[in-house]
Write a protein that holds these residues in place. Structure first.
Motif, PDB file in Angstrom:
ATOM      1  N   ASN A 139       9.361  -1.724   8.577  1.00  0.00           N
ATOM      2  CA  ASN A 139       8.597  -1.431   9.441  1.00  0.00           C
ATOM      3  C   ASN A 139       7.845  -0.659   9.355  1.00  0.00           C
ATOM      4  OD1 ASN A 139       8.944  -4.106  11.189  1.00  0.00           O
ATOM      5  ND2 ASN A 139      11.042  -3.631  11.335  1.00  0.00           N
ATOM      6  N   THR A 140       8.185   0.001   9.071  1.00  0.00           N
ATOM      7  CA  THR A 140       7.160   2.083   9.081  1.00  0.00           C
ATOM      8  C   THR A 140       6.036   1.586   7.921  1.00  0.00           C
ATOM      9  OG1 THR A 140       8.889   2.945   6.762  1.00  0.00           O
ATOM     10  CG2 THR A 140       8.993   3.049   9.917  1.00  0.00           C
ATOM     11  N   LEU A 141       6.226   0.748   7.396  1.00  0.00           N
ATOM     12  CA  LEU A 141       4.888   0.284   5.933  1.00  0.00           C
ATOM     13  C   LEU A 141       3.933  -0.332   6.690  1.00  0.00           C
ATOM     14  CD1 LEU A 141       7.467   1.110   2.915  1.00  0.00           C
ATOM     15  CD2 LEU A 141       5.867   2.851   3.913  1.00  0.00           C
ATOM     16  N   PRO A 142       2.847  -0.464   5.726  1.00  0.00           N
ATOM     17  CA  PRO A 142       2.222  -0.901   5.732  1.00  0.00           C
ATOM     18  C   PRO A 142       2.349  -2.660   5.237  1.00  0.00           C
ATOM     19  CG  PRO A 142       0.845   0.583   4.475  1.00  0.00           C
ATOM     20  CD  PRO A 142       2.497   0.722   4.989  1.00  0.00           C
ATOM     21  N   GLY A 143       1.946  -3.498   5.796  1.00  0.00           N
ATOM     22  CA  GLY A 143       1.557  -5.203   4.660  1.00  0.00           C
ATOM     23  C   GLY A 143       2.385  -5.253   5.615  1.00  0.00           C
ATOM     24  N   PRO A 144       2.794  -7.292   5.149  1.00  0.00           N
ATOM     25  CA  PRO A 144       3.560  -7.850   5.376  1.00  0.00           C
ATOM     26  C   PRO A 144       4.922  -7.424   5.090  1.00  0.00           C
ATOM     27  CG  PRO A 144       1.794  -8.910   4.368  1.00  0.00           C
ATOM     28  CD  PRO A 144       1.876  -8.022   4.176  1.00  0.00           C
ATOM     29  N   ILE A 145       5.905  -7.445   6.931  1.00  0.00           N
ATOM     30  CA  ILE A 145       7.003  -7.762   5.835  1.00  0.00           C
ATOM     31  C   ILE A 145       8.175  -8.566   5.588  1.00  0.00           C
ATOM     32  CG2 ILE A 145       7.985  -8.734   8.492  1.00  0.00           C
ATOM     33  CD1 ILE A 145       9.520  -5.518   7.408  1.00  0.00           C
ATOM     34  N   ALA A 146       8.134  -9.896   5.839  1.00  0.00           N
ATOM     35  CA  ALA A 146       8.848 -10.803   4.578  1.00  0.00           C
ATOM     36  C   ALA A 146       7.917  -9.566   2.981  1.00  0.00           C
ATOM     37  CB  ALA A 146       8.091 -12.248   4.753  1.00  0.00           C
ATOM     38  N   THR A 147       7.244  -9.687   2.661  1.00  0.00           N
ATOM     39  CA  THR A 147       6.680  -9.549   1.275  1.00  0.00           C
ATOM     40  C   THR A 147       7.373  -8.588   1.007  1.00  0.00           C
ATOM     41  OG1 THR A 147       4.671  -9.054   2.301  1.00  0.00           O
ATOM     42  CG2 THR A 147       4.569 -11.218   0.680  1.00  0.00           C
ATOM     43  N   LYS A 148       7.610  -7.546   1.822  1.00  0.00           N
ATOM     44  CA  LYS A 148       8.168  -5.799   1.752  1.00  0.00           C
ATOM     45  C   LYS A 148       9.234  -5.976   1.400  1.00  0.00           C
ATOM     46  CE  LYS A 148       5.918  -4.234   5.120  1.00  0.00           C
ATOM     47  NZ  LYS A 148       5.428  -3.570   6.260  1.00  0.00           N
ATOM     48  N   LEU A 149       9.977  -7.161   1.867  1.00  0.00           N
ATOM     49  CA  LEU A 149      11.844  -7.077   1.789  1.00  0.00           C
ATOM     50  C   LEU A 149      12.201  -7.961   0.772  1.00  0.00           C
ATOM     51  CD1 LEU A 149      12.996  -8.675   5.356  1.00  0.00           C
ATOM     52  CD2 LEU A 149      12.503  -6.291   4.547  1.00  0.00           C
ATOM     53  N   ALA A 150      10.989  -8.807   0.430  1.00  0.00           N
ATOM     54  CA  ALA A 150      11.967  -9.660  -0.750  1.00  0.00           C
ATOM     55  C   ALA A 150      10.923  -8.834  -2.085  1.00  0.00           C
ATOM     56  CB  ALA A 150      10.141 -10.934  -0.895  1.00  0.00           C
ATOM     57  N   GLY A 151      10.079  -8.541  -2.233  1.00  0.00           N
ATOM     58  CA  GLY A 151       9.818  -7.153  -3.271  1.00  0.00           C
ATOM     59  C   GLY A 151      11.494  -6.090  -3.411  1.00  0.00           C
ATOM     60  N   TYR A 152      11.522  -5.460  -1.965  1.00  0.00           N
ATOM     61  CA  TYR A 152      12.685  -4.852  -2.484  1.00  0.00           C
ATOM     62  C   TYR A 152      13.594  -4.957  -2.509  1.00  0.00           C
ATOM     63  CZ  TYR A 152      16.326  -1.324  -0.777  1.00  0.00           C
ATOM     64  OH  TYR A 152      17.371  -0.831  -1.405  1.00  0.00           O
ATOM     65  N   VAL A 153      14.235  -6.421  -2.365  1.00  0.00           N
ATOM     66  CA  VAL A 153      15.278  -7.119  -2.609  1.00  0.00           C
ATOM     67  C   VAL A 153      15.535  -7.856  -3.754  1.00  0.00           C
ATOM     68  CG1 VAL A 153      16.391  -9.045  -1.755  1.00  0.00           C
ATOM     69  CG2 VAL A 153      16.002  -7.846   0.423  1.00  0.00           C
ATOM     70  N   GLY A 154      14.197  -8.637  -4.525  1.00  0.00           N
ATOM     71  CA  GLY A 154      14.333  -8.425  -5.442  1.00  0.00           C
ATOM     72  C   GLY A 154      14.390  -7.650  -6.837  1.00  0.00           C
TER      73      GLY A 154
END
Length: 185
Positions: free
Chosen positions: A52-67
């Motif tokens: 949430n502190t980073l810019p951009g859509p949260i769903a893609t950030k979560l997907a990218g990190y988890v993946g």
């Protein structure tokens, strides 16, 4: 097999996360923590706070990190494609269709009917975070942080990422009990 699971997990999130990132967060949590156990609740909470502190859509950030965490760069790309692909396809189909029928009552009702469902999903996720925080901090501190956060966001218009970043900095820089004073013998 892991790539298949990553793809299916984030495909479900992409298909069912109607309403954007906030609606997808509880779905990601269900897949990542409960279904596949790739993370604990604590790790998910930390990832969400940082995301949430980073810019951009949260769903893609979560997907990218988890993946990435589960299966490296290939897993990251897999999760990103799986989470974005349904949205792209549905956007093309739905926007074409809805623009044709946008003035019909059932289309407007369908759009308004989704809002309470998203609110309930966010409420359930919020409550689980409050319960976790209560275990770590106690009700008094949790209530104080909630009230202060709401006031700062609503009254001053402060972005939630600023509050999250400030709390992270505070936690990382505050002295611990052992650092405050020497041990007495």
């Amino acid at each position: 097999m892991t790539h298949k699971h990553i793809f299916l997990a984030f495909l479900r999130v992409g298909l069912l996360g109607y309403g954007g990132g906030p609606a997808a967060i509880p779905l990601v949590q269900k897949e990542v923590v409960e279904n596949y156990k790739w993370m604990t609740d604590d790790e998910f909470s930390d990832m969400l706070a940082m995301g949430n502190t980073l810019p951009g859509p949260i769903a893609t950030k979560l997907a990218g990190y988890v993946g990435y965490r589960v299966s490296g760069i290939g897993g990251m790309l897999n999760a990103l494609v799986a989470s974005v692909l349904p949205t792209v396809i549905l956007m093309i189909i739905l926007l074409t269709t809805l623009s044709t029928f946008r003035d019909l009552d059932w289309v407007q009702g369908m759009t308004r009917g989704v809002i309470p469902v998203v609110a309930v999903l966010l409420g359930v996720l919020t409550w689980s975070f409050i319960e976790k925080s209560n275990k770590d901090l106690g009700w008094l501190k949790v209530t104080f942080l909630i009230v202060i956060s709401v006031l700062l966001i609503q009254t001053l218009g402060l972005h939630p990422a600023v509050i999250i970043a400030a709390l992270i900095i505070y936690v990382l820089t505050k002295p611990t009990g052992a650092q405050k004073g020497g041990e007495s013998s």
